[in-house]
Design an enzyme around this catalytic site. Structure first.
Site, PDB file in Angstrom:
ATOM      1  N   GLU A  90      59.297  59.332  55.010  1.00 53.22           N
ATOM      2  CA  GLU A  90      59.964  58.072  55.309  1.00 53.22           C
ATOM      3  C   GLU A  90      61.085  57.597  54.484  1.00 53.22           C
ATOM      4  O   GLU A  90      60.972  57.763  53.329  1.00 53.22           O
ATOM      5  CB  GLU A  90      58.783  56.900  55.150  1.00 53.22           C
ATOM      6  CG  GLU A  90      58.438  55.765  56.257  1.00 53.22           C
ATOM      7  CD  GLU A  90      58.302  56.531  57.611  1.00 53.22           C
ATOM      8  OE1 GLU A  90      59.291  56.726  58.191  1.00 53.22           O
ATOM      9  OE2 GLU A  90      56.968  56.658  57.916  1.00 53.22           O
ATOM     10  N   HIS A  91      62.419  56.986  55.051  1.00 53.95           N
ATOM     11  CA  HIS A  91      63.391  56.460  54.156  1.00 53.95           C
ATOM     12  C   HIS A  91      63.925  57.636  53.785  1.00 53.95           C
ATOM     13  O   HIS A  91      64.749  57.722  52.665  1.00 53.95           O
ATOM     14  CB  HIS A  91      62.866  55.479  53.381  1.00 53.95           C
ATOM     15  CG  HIS A  91      62.665  54.101  53.647  1.00 53.95           C
ATOM     16  ND1 HIS A  91      63.358  53.293  54.294  1.00 53.95           N
ATOM     17  CD2 HIS A  91      61.440  53.534  54.284  1.00 53.95           C
ATOM     18  CE1 HIS A  91      62.881  52.155  54.720  1.00 53.95           C
ATOM     19  NE2 HIS A  91      61.521  52.320  54.720  1.00 53.95           N
ATOM     20  N   ASP A 109      65.542  59.747  55.953  1.00 52.81           N
ATOM     21  CA  ASP A 109      66.749  60.378  56.934  1.00 52.81           C
ATOM     22  C   ASP A 109      68.082  59.913  56.604  1.00 52.81           C
ATOM     23  O   ASP A 109      68.913  60.817  56.469  1.00 52.81           O
ATOM     24  CB  ASP A 109      66.234  60.028  58.374  1.00 52.81           C
ATOM     25  CG  ASP A 109      66.142  58.469  58.781  1.00 52.81           C
ATOM     26  OD1 ASP A 109      66.191  57.771  57.784  1.00 52.81           O
ATOM     27  OD2 ASP A 109      65.970  57.797  59.971  1.00 52.81           O
ATOM     28  N   SER A 119      64.024  42.735  81.922  1.00 52.92           N
ATOM     29  CA  SER A 119      63.006  42.954  81.239  1.00 52.92           C
ATOM     30  C   SER A 119      61.697  42.479  81.844  1.00 52.92           C
ATOM     31  O   SER A 119      61.478  41.147  81.798  1.00 52.92           O
ATOM     32  CB  SER A 119      63.094  42.514  79.650  1.00 52.92           C
ATOM     33  OG  SER A 119      61.773  42.466  79.109  1.00 52.92           O
ATOM     34  N   SER A 176      58.839  52.111  66.756  1.00 50.13           N
ATOM     35  CA  SER A 176      60.440  52.258  67.294  1.00 50.13           C
ATOM     36  C   SER A 176      60.527  51.823  68.647  1.00 50.13           C
ATOM     37  O   SER A 176      61.126  52.834  69.424  1.00 50.13           O
ATOM     38  CB  SER A 176      60.977  53.586  66.760  1.00 50.13           C
ATOM     39  OG  SER A 176      62.451  53.348  66.961  1.00 50.13           O
ATOM     40  N   SER A 177      60.204  50.774  69.230  1.00 47.27           N
ATOM     41  CA  SER A 177      60.556  50.267  70.325  1.00 47.27           C
ATOM     42  C   SER A 177      61.997  50.234  70.635  1.00 47.27           C
ATOM     43  O   SER A 177      62.606  50.533  71.777  1.00 47.27           O
ATOM     44  CB  SER A 177      59.840  49.059  70.750  1.00 47.27           C
ATOM     45  OG  SER A 177      60.230  48.121  69.947  1.00 47.27           O
ATOM     46  N   SER A 178      62.687  49.982  69.492  1.00 50.41           N
ATOM     47  CA  SER A 178      64.132  49.823  69.653  1.00 50.41           C
ATOM     48  C   SER A 178      64.784  51.295  69.945  1.00 50.41           C
ATOM     49  O   SER A 178      65.736  51.253  70.919  1.00 50.41           O
ATOM     50  CB  SER A 178      64.766  49.342  68.601  1.00 50.41           C
ATOM     51  OG  SER A 178      64.473  49.933  67.245  1.00 50.41           O
ATOM     52  N   GLU A 204      72.502  50.772  67.196  1.00 45.87           N
ATOM     53  CA  GLU A 204      71.474  49.827  66.069  1.00 45.87           C
ATOM     54  C   GLU A 204      72.797  49.538  64.907  1.00 45.87           C
ATOM     55  O   GLU A 204      72.598  48.457  64.301  1.00 45.87           O
ATOM     56  CB  GLU A 204      70.530  51.000  65.534  1.00 45.87           C
ATOM     57  CG  GLU A 204      69.520  50.125  64.899  1.00 45.87           C
ATOM     58  CD  GLU A 204      68.481  50.251  65.624  1.00 45.87           C
ATOM     59  OE1 GLU A 204      67.433  49.310  65.361  1.00 45.87           O
ATOM     60  OE2 GLU A 204      67.966  50.561  66.435  1.00 45.87           O
ATOM     61  N   ASP A 215      64.335  58.052  64.501  1.00 52.01           N
ATOM     62  CA  ASP A 215      63.631  57.579  65.728  1.00 52.01           C
ATOM     63  C   ASP A 215      64.245  57.926  66.990  1.00 52.01           C
ATOM     64  O   ASP A 215      63.569  58.271  67.945  1.00 52.01           O
ATOM     65  CB  ASP A 215      63.747  56.053  65.494  1.00 52.01           C
ATOM     66  CG  ASP A 215      63.157  55.450  64.163  1.00 52.01           C
ATOM     67  OD1 ASP A 215      62.567  56.148  63.465  1.00 52.01           O
ATOM     68  OD2 ASP A 215      63.332  54.241  64.068  1.00 52.01           O
TER      69      ASP A 215
HETATM   70  C1  GLA Z   1      63.312  52.975  60.544  1.00 50.39           C
HETATM   71  C2  GLA Z   1      64.510  53.483  60.798  1.00 50.39           C
HETATM   72  C3  GLA Z   1      64.500  55.226  60.476  1.00 50.39           C
HETATM   73  C4  GLA Z   1      64.136  55.446  59.294  1.00 50.39           C
HETATM   74  C5  GLA Z   1      62.628  54.686  59.197  1.00 50.39           C
HETATM   75  C6  GLA Z   1      62.030  54.868  57.691  1.00 50.39           C
HETATM   76  O1  GLA Z   1      62.541  53.331  61.566  1.00 50.39           O
HETATM   77  O2  GLA Z   1      65.231  53.302  61.934  1.00 50.39           O
HETATM   78  O3  GLA Z   1      65.873  55.640  60.757  1.00 50.39           O
HETATM   79  O4  GLA Z   1      64.826  55.290  58.288  1.00 50.39           O
HETATM   80  O5  GLA Z   1      62.993  53.277  59.198  1.00 50.39           O
HETATM   81  O6  GLA Z   1      61.631  55.977  57.431  1.00 50.39           O
END
Ligand code: GLA
Length: 375
Positions: free
Chosen positions: A22-23, A25, A57, A114-116, A148, A160
């Site tokens: 996590e964090h 990428d 939507s 990550s719906s986005s 994004e 994501d």
């Molecule tokens: C969000 C970001 C990803 C990643 C995560 C944390 O989901 O969109 O790119 O950095 O946070 O791992």
């Protein structure tokens, strides 16, 4: 717009989980995500116009229209995910024309799954098919990520969007975010399952704080680079190397870098454990990740910490942590299949007593990335 009638193309675009990493990428490290069985369904058709596009939507029961010749950021944030993708496509192709699109999602918004990315990538994937743009999957991923950055304002990494598009059913992806080389690793965790617990809170500082975290990592790298010019990101920094800078970096920057540098090692260790079926090690690493995200990276919140601590009361739960960007959303838990129901009940009760908020729980199945349902 008339949302009924015949559509030429239907696309499913999934949300994602991340086992660990996590964090990392945007620090050129490793991640271990996969798409899940929660998705946005898109219906597409060309309309008779050269440049007018209509998007509806179903969830928010709202529509908007735009002109391909005058695409610019909107004051409505959800429109920016769409407009950012259109802008990205138009930078590499001149083949877009007017279209209608209806979307319907079962991905909870703001829950860290990550719906986005599902929205960005489903749109890019669908338009690539509809107008035969000939863009590669990786280009679609990058278009999603840039939407994004440039339209939404979050300087996210690539995890994501990559997971949403590239995933393979029954597998997780070990992705090297520096080279973009990747490996599908089978996720065989029987008799355990992946359970997501949604705190149903989303602390709204999240997007700003996300960009601050990224900047803090870059600040750390700038200092380290003065002594080690070959260092370009935290990917190039080992825990031992970082230790040399304990007095030079301020505590916050040091802690941020320290978490990332340790997490990079943890991901590779976890993949090894997964391949050897050492699930206890996978779980222990997840707990360590949570600890780092909470205390060093400071992207957790009381609700998430509570759920992760609560899970430690039960041997049948072998690992849990905050998932995604943080500040709310889901914890990911590895739970024995016979204990899912009881754990969900007990966690929901304890969580409600503590915060007066309803917890939602659902199992996540590693699933196929963005795909055509029919055309
Ligand atoms: C969000 C970001 C990803 C990643 C995560 C944390 O989901 O969109 O790119 O950095 O946070 O791992």
């Amino acid at each position: 717009m008339d949302v009924n009638g015949k559509y030429d193309l239907i696309i499913d675009s999934p949300g994602r989980i991340n086992i660990i990493g996590e964090h990392t990428d945007y620090n050129n490290g490793f991640v271990l995500p996969t798409a899940i069985d929660k998705k946005i369904k898109f219906k597409f058709r060309k309309n008779d116009s050269l440049n007018i596009c209509n998007v509806h939507s179903a969830n928010f029961n709202t529509s908007f229209s735009f002109d391909l010749n005058t695409v610019k950021p909107s004051e409505h944030q959800w429109e920016n995910y769409i407009l950012g993708v259109i802008d990205g496509i138009q930078k590499v192709s001149d083949k877009l024309q007017g279209f209608d699109c209806v979307l319907d999602s079962d991905i909870p918004v703001g829950s860290g799954i990550s719906s986005s990315a599902a929205l960005e990538c489903g749109l890019a994937f669908g338009l690539n098919e509809l107008f035969k743009l000939g863009l590669s999957k990786l280009t679609l991923v990058e278009i999603g990520q840039m939407a994004e950055h440039n339209y939404v304002g979050t300087k996210c990494g690539i995890m994501d969007q990559f997971a949403s598009v590239m995933s393979k059913e029954g597998h997780v992806i070990l992705l090297d975010c520096q080279s973009l080389e990747f490996e599908y690793v089978p996720i065989k965790i029987e008799p355990y399952k992946i359970l997501l617990l949604n705190t149903n809170v989303s602390h709204n500082l999240a997007s700003g704080e996300y960009n601050i975290r990224r900047k803090q990592c870059e600040d750390g790298v700038a200092v380290i680079k003065k002594k080690y010019p070959k260092v370009n990101s935290l990917r190039d920094v080992s825990p031992e190397m970082l230790a040399e800078f304990k007095n030079e970096l301020d505590t916050v920057t040091f802690n941020r870098c320290s978490y990332v540098v340790d997490e990079k090692v943890r991901v590779l260790d976890t993949v090894k454990a997964l391949k050897n079926n050492e699930l206890k090690v996978v779980g222990e690493n997840m707990y360590q990740t949570h600890d780092g995200l909470s205390k060093l990276y400071e992207v957790s919140c009381p609700e998430l910490d509570f759920l992760v601590d609560f899970s430690k009361n039960f041997n049948q739960v072998i690992g849990a942590r905050v998932m995604g960007g943080g500040f709310g959303g889901c914890t990911i838990n590895i739970v024995h299949k016979d204990f899912i129901e009881q754990f969900t009940e007990e966690a929901s009760k304890a969580y409600f007593e503590q915060f007066n908020i309803k917890l939602t729980a659902f199992e996540a199945m590693p699933s196929e990335g963005t795909s055509i349902v029919n055309n």
